[in-house]
Motif scaffolding. Structure first.
Motif, mmCIF file in Angstrom:
data_model
loop_
_atom_site.group_PDB
_atom_site.id
_atom_site.type_symbol
_atom_site.label_atom_id
_atom_site.label_comp_id
_atom_site.label_asym_id
_atom_site.label_seq_id
_atom_site.Cartn_x
_atom_site.Cartn_y
_atom_site.Cartn_z
ATOM 1 N N UNK A 106 0.846 -1.199 0.000
ATOM 2 C CA UNK A 106 0.000 0.000 0.000
ATOM 3 C C UNK A 106 0.875 1.241 0.000
ATOM 4 N N UNK A 107 0.687 2.125 -0.975
ATOM 5 C CA UNK A 107 1.391 3.399 -0.993
ATOM 6 C C UNK A 107 0.628 4.372 -0.102
ATOM 7 N N UNK A 108 1.337 5.291 0.516
ATOM 8 C CA UNK A 108 0.706 6.256 1.406
ATOM 9 C C UNK A 108 1.027 7.673 0.950
ATOM 10 N N UNK A 109 0.276 8.618 1.480
ATOM 11 C CA UNK A 109 0.562 10.013 1.177
ATOM 12 C C UNK A 109 1.981 10.379 1.607
ATOM 13 N N UNK A 110 2.416 9.875 2.745
ATOM 14 C CA UNK A 110 3.775 10.191 3.191
ATOM 15 C C UNK A 110 4.822 9.573 2.259
ATOM 16 N N UNK A 111 4.535 8.403 1.662
ATOM 17 C CA UNK A 111 5.437 7.830 0.659
ATOM 18 C C UNK A 111 5.576 8.774 -0.536
ATOM 19 N N UNK A 112 4.451 9.317 -0.972
ATOM 20 C CA UNK A 112 4.444 10.203 -2.132
ATOM 21 C C UNK A 112 5.202 11.490 -1.826
ATOM 22 N N UNK A 113 4.920 12.095 -0.684
ATOM 23 C CA UNK A 113 5.604 13.330 -0.304
ATOM 24 C C UNK A 113 7.111 13.079 -0.170
ATOM 25 N N UNK A 114 7.499 11.943 0.398
ATOM 26 C CA UNK A 114 8.917 11.608 0.524
ATOM 27 C C UNK A 114 9.562 11.417 -0.850
ATOM 28 N N UNK A 115 8.847 10.777 -1.767
ATOM 29 C CA UNK A 115 9.378 10.577 -3.126
ATOM 30 C C UNK A 115 9.536 11.913 -3.852
ATOM 31 N N UNK A 116 8.590 12.813 -3.669
ATOM 32 C CA UNK A 116 8.699 14.140 -4.278
ATOM 33 C C UNK A 116 9.919 14.885 -3.724
ATOM 34 N N UNK A 117 10.098 14.816 -2.402
ATOM 35 C CA UNK A 117 11.243 15.483 -1.778
ATOM 36 C C UNK A 117 12.544 14.884 -2.288
ATOM 37 N N UNK A 118 12.605 13.556 -2.368
ATOM 38 C CA UNK A 118 13.805 12.893 -2.865
ATOM 39 C C UNK A 118 14.107 13.321 -4.300
ATOM 40 N N UNK A 119 13.067 13.443 -5.130
ATOM 41 C CA UNK A 119 13.258 13.896 -6.509
ATOM 42 C C UNK A 119 13.829 15.316 -6.514
ATOM 43 N N UNK A 120 13.249 16.209 -5.709
ATOM 44 C CA UNK A 120 13.740 17.585 -5.630
ATOM 45 C C UNK A 120 15.175 17.650 -5.136
ATOM 46 N N UNK A 121 15.498 16.856 -4.116
ATOM 47 C CA UNK A 121 16.867 16.818 -3.597
ATOM 48 C C UNK A 121 17.837 16.306 -4.662
ATOM 49 N N UNK A 122 17.399 15.317 -5.451
ATOM 50 C CA UNK A 122 18.249 14.783 -6.515
ATOM 51 C C UNK A 122 18.480 15.824 -7.602
ATOM 52 N N UNK A 123 17.450 16.596 -7.949
ATOM 53 C CA UNK A 123 17.612 17.662 -8.941
ATOM 54 C C UNK A 123 18.646 18.676 -8.460
ATOM 55 N N UNK A 124 18.559 19.069 -7.203
ATOM 56 C CA UNK A 124 19.534 20.003 -6.625
ATOM 57 C C UNK A 124 20.928 19.365 -6.622
#
Length: 181
Positions: A26-44
């Protein structure tokens, strides 16, 4: 006569049929928010690698990012970058995604490296998140700020899938410039 709904657990269906049902994880909202943050951190991280160590290191970080966060190992990711041009607006391979982030690929001559713009902060403001078992989708604004404090916002829609091993990967990434009349 009142019918009673039949509810079968994933484990029961798997044991009866031998087939696993999507959604074991089961994916959760916190999983999604964490994945978005990880993507942003990777872009930086790609931008900093480029600014401090050059194009070769930025490409290495971009390749690591694409391999880690996008679903290309399990099938194509549906990737529509913000500024991609015809005939290569849609990217479904690692090569196309890396080219968009860091440029320098003769097969994608219009890409100049979106991730090389000295980004230092990525802020995601979700308008909504949808979850169904192991699939989650989000849409909203993503604001990118560069080293000089200049910001740009893009409309972003992401689809995420939680794999059986618990990892969350991007299966859909659509980005566009907000409409202004």
């Amino acid at each position: 006569m009142k019918l009673t709904p039949l509810i079968l657990s994933t484990a029961l269906v798997t044991s009866m049929t031998g087939l696993a049902i999507a959604g074991d994880q089961q994916i959760t909202e916190s999983d999604i928010v964490a994945a978005q943050k990880a993507w942003g951190d990777a872009l930086v991280a790609i931008a900093i690698a480029y600014d401090e160590e050059g194009e070769k290191r930025a490409r290495e970080v971009a390749v690591e990012t694409i391999e880690r966060y996008y679903n290309h190992e399990n099938g194509p990711s549906l990737f529509k970058p913000t500024l991609a041009q015809e005939p290569q607006r849609f990217r479904t391979t690692d090569q196309g995604a890396v080219a968009y982030f860091v440029g320098g690929d003769p097969e994608f001559p219009n890409d100049d490296g979106f991730a090389l713009k000295s980004w230092r902060e990525v802020v995601v403001d979700n308008a909504a998140i949808f979850i169904d078992r192991n699939i989650g989708m989000s849409m909203g604004d993503v604001t990118l700020t560069d080293v000089d404090g200049n910001s740009v916002s893009v409309d972003k829609t992401w689809g995420f899938k939680k794999l059986d091993n618990g990892e969350v990967v991007i299966v859909l990434h659509h980005s566009s410039i907000p409409y202004t009349p």
